[in-house]
Structure formats: C-alpha cells, structure tokens
Design a protein around this motif. Structure first.
Motif, PDB file in Angstrom:
ATOM      1  N   LEU A  12       0.838  -1.204   0.000  1.00  0.00           N
ATOM      2  CA  LEU A  12       0.000   0.000   0.000  1.00  0.00           C
ATOM      3  C   LEU A  12       0.871   1.251   0.000  1.00  0.00           C
ATOM      4  O   LEU A  12       2.086   1.181   0.200  1.00  0.00           O
ATOM      5  N   LYS A  17       8.021   0.971  -0.215  1.00  0.00           N
ATOM      6  CA  LYS A  17       8.431   0.249  -1.418  1.00  0.00           C
ATOM      7  C   LYS A  17       9.564   0.933  -2.162  1.00  0.00           C
ATOM      8  O   LYS A  17      10.540   0.281  -2.511  1.00  0.00           O
ATOM      9  N   MET A  66      -4.281   1.800 -16.645  1.00  0.00           N
ATOM     10  CA  MET A  66      -3.214   1.084 -15.940  1.00  0.00           C
ATOM     11  C   MET A  66      -2.628   0.008 -16.843  1.00  0.00           C
ATOM     12  O   MET A  66      -1.414  -0.170 -16.913  1.00  0.00           O
ATOM     13  N   ARG A  92       5.757  -1.759  -8.194  1.00  0.00           N
ATOM     14  CA  ARG A  92       4.429  -2.210  -8.629  1.00  0.00           C
ATOM     15  C   ARG A  92       4.479  -2.952  -9.968  1.00  0.00           C
ATOM     16  O   ARG A  92       5.445  -2.845 -10.725  1.00  0.00           O
TER      17      ARG A  92
HETATM   18  P1  TYD Z   1       2.565   4.976  -6.759  1.00  0.00           P
HETATM   19  O1  TYD Z   1       2.728   6.444  -6.741  1.00  0.00           O
HETATM   20  O2  TYD Z   1       3.665   4.154  -7.286  1.00  0.00           O
HETATM   21  O3  TYD Z   1       2.161   4.511  -5.323  1.00  0.00           O
HETATM   22  P2  TYD Z   1       2.814   4.883  -3.953  1.00  0.00           P
HETATM   23  O4  TYD Z   1       1.905   5.936  -3.392  1.00  0.00           O
HETATM   24  O5  TYD Z   1       2.763   3.580  -3.226  1.00  0.00           O
HETATM   25  O6  TYD Z   1       4.208   5.394  -4.203  1.00  0.00           O
HETATM   26  O7  TYD Z   1       1.262   4.525  -7.567  1.00  0.00           O
HETATM   27  C1  TYD Z   1       0.245   5.379  -7.800  1.00  0.00           C
HETATM   28  C2  TYD Z   1      -1.081   4.833  -7.427  1.00  0.00           C
HETATM   29  O8  TYD Z   1      -1.582   3.986  -8.442  1.00  0.00           O
HETATM   30  C3  TYD Z   1      -1.133   4.036  -6.142  1.00  0.00           C
HETATM   31  O9  TYD Z   1      -2.114   4.635  -5.343  1.00  0.00           O
HETATM   32  C4  TYD Z   1      -1.610   2.679  -6.558  1.00  0.00           C
HETATM   33  C5  TYD Z   1      -2.278   2.918  -7.862  1.00  0.00           C
HETATM   34  N1  TYD Z   1      -2.258   1.780  -8.801  1.00  0.00           N
HETATM   35  C6  TYD Z   1      -3.443   1.160  -9.153  1.00  0.00           C
HETATM   36  O10 TYD Z   1      -4.519   1.528  -8.683  1.00  0.00           O
HETATM   37  N2  TYD Z   1      -3.415   0.129 -10.063  1.00  0.00           N
HETATM   38  C7  TYD Z   1      -2.263  -0.291 -10.636  1.00  0.00           C
HETATM   39  O11 TYD Z   1      -2.274  -1.213 -11.453  1.00  0.00           O
HETATM   40  C8  TYD Z   1      -1.035   0.366 -10.260  1.00  0.00           C
HETATM   41  C9  TYD Z   1       0.248  -0.061 -10.867  1.00  0.00           C
HETATM   42  C10 TYD Z   1      -1.083   1.398  -9.332  1.00  0.00           C
END
Ligand code: TYD
Length: 205
Positions: A12, A17, A66, A92
C-alpha cells in the motif's frame, strides 16, 4: 547471455516500497522502474490517473489506463532489459491492478487477469515482494503528505486492497514473499536480500 530476472515490489501507499526498490536494484546491479509511469507515455497516463481533478474517471477506464501503461512498459523497457541480461526491479506490477482495480474498485478479478495478461504478454514478475505494514500505520504516514487521487480513498478501500494482497500471496506462495515492513530500513533490506538469494539465487554484488 543469461536472461535477467523480473522482480516487483507491491504494497500500500507509504509502505516504503520505493526505498527498497532502489536499495535492491543497487545491491544486485539491476535497473529500477515503476508502474504506472515507467516510460514517457506511461508518465502522461500516470499524471491523468493521479490528478485529484479527475474525480469522474470511471473504474474501467482507470483499469484500462493502468494496463495501457504496463503494455508500453513491458514492450519498451522490461522485456528488452531482461533480454539484455539485466535484472528489473519494479515499483508495482500487474498485481497492483488485481489489488486496486479488483479488490479495491470491485471490478471482476478474472477479467482483469485476462486483459492484463494480454497487456503484458504473460510477462508476470517471477518474484513479488509484498511490504507488509499495518493500515493504521500507513494512514498515519499519509496524513503528512499531499494526497493524490488514490490516497484520498477511504479506509475500507485500503482494507480491501490489503486483504487482496494477502489473498494473492497465500494463493501463490512460490511467487510471493511477504516482508514485515515495520522494522528499520536496514533490517527490512537484509530480509529482502536474504529472500532474493533464497528464491532466485541472486546474491548482492
Ligand atoms: P505509486 O505512486 O507508485 O504509489 P505509492 O503511493 O505507493 O508510491 O502509484 C500510484 C497509485 O496507483 C497508487 O495509489 C496505486 C495505484 N495503482 C493502481 O490503482 N493500479 C495499478 O495497477 C497500479 C500499478 C497502481
């Protein structure tokens, strides 16, 4: 030439990460990347998806954006790097779509699996490292940030995603590795390095 290995981190928001993506790639001499936004085309899609002004974005449109991001990412970056013998460490992967658009937005998970498999031409990451941090701790960390469109969702959205990640990990334990994300960064990192060595036989340089 030996093919590189494809490793993804999942978890999350705020679980740490990105720190460990960088640290692992450095340790094993791999390249870092992310979804969404690992390519120039993907960065444009990412900006639209995270923009808090886009409150009208429909869940299916979000899921397709996505998967469009990752089709480009796989073709332009991941597959060529693996073929060139480089390890790819990604922040991710397609599993995030099963978690966020499936468990989170309640879209059909089998359908998501099908069109995401097509988008990535079955190049699923062979090792998925799930950084496990309790939701309360994550929500506390989020309070200190300016929130994007996903981070503004309510607690039940994150709870479904958290359950989704654990369900996927339990169903496919040879691919998934759950790492406790609550100890210090250095402790988490050494657990990751040990796991990567045990699972893939890759040792730190
Ligand atoms: P990211 O900024 O990498 O997340 P983080 O806040 O953990 O650094 O990712 C952006 C957002 O996209 C994150 O809230 C999760 C979302 N996401 C999806 O909903 N579906 C997906 O397939 C991916 C790859 C990310």
């Amino acid at each position: 030439m030996t093919r590189g290995r494809y490793i993804a981190f999942e978890g999350l928001e705020g679980c740490g990460k990105s720190t460990h993506v960088t640290r692992l790639a450095e340790a094993i001499g791999g390249i870092t990347t992310r979804e969404p936004g690992g390519t120039a085309i993907g960065a444009a899609l990412r900006a639209a998806m995270l923009d808090t002004k886009n409150t009208m974005l429909s869940p299916r449109a979000e899921a397709l954006m996505m998967s469009a991001d990752r089709a480009q990412h796989i073709d332009e970056l991941v597959v060529p790097a693996l073929a060139a013998g480089k390890h790819v460490v990604s922040d991710r992967s397609a599993f995030s779509s099963l978690a966020y658009q499936g468990y989170g937005r309640l879209l059909n998970i089998d359908e998501l699996k099908r069109f995401n498999s097509w988008a990535i031409q079955d190049n699923w990451p062979e090792l998925v490292i799930f950084i496990d941090v309790p939701i309360d701790q994550l929500l506390e960390r989020l309070q200190k940030r300016e929130l994007d469109r996903f981070e503004r969702e309510d607690r039940s959205f994150f709870e479904r995603i958290y359950t989704g990640f654990h369900t996927m990990a339990a169903a496919d334990p040879s691919r998934w590795m759950i790492i406790d994300g609550t100890p210090s960064k250095d402790e988490v990192q050494s657990a990751i390095l040990q796991g990567v060595q045990d699972r893939l036989g890759i040792t730190a340089l």
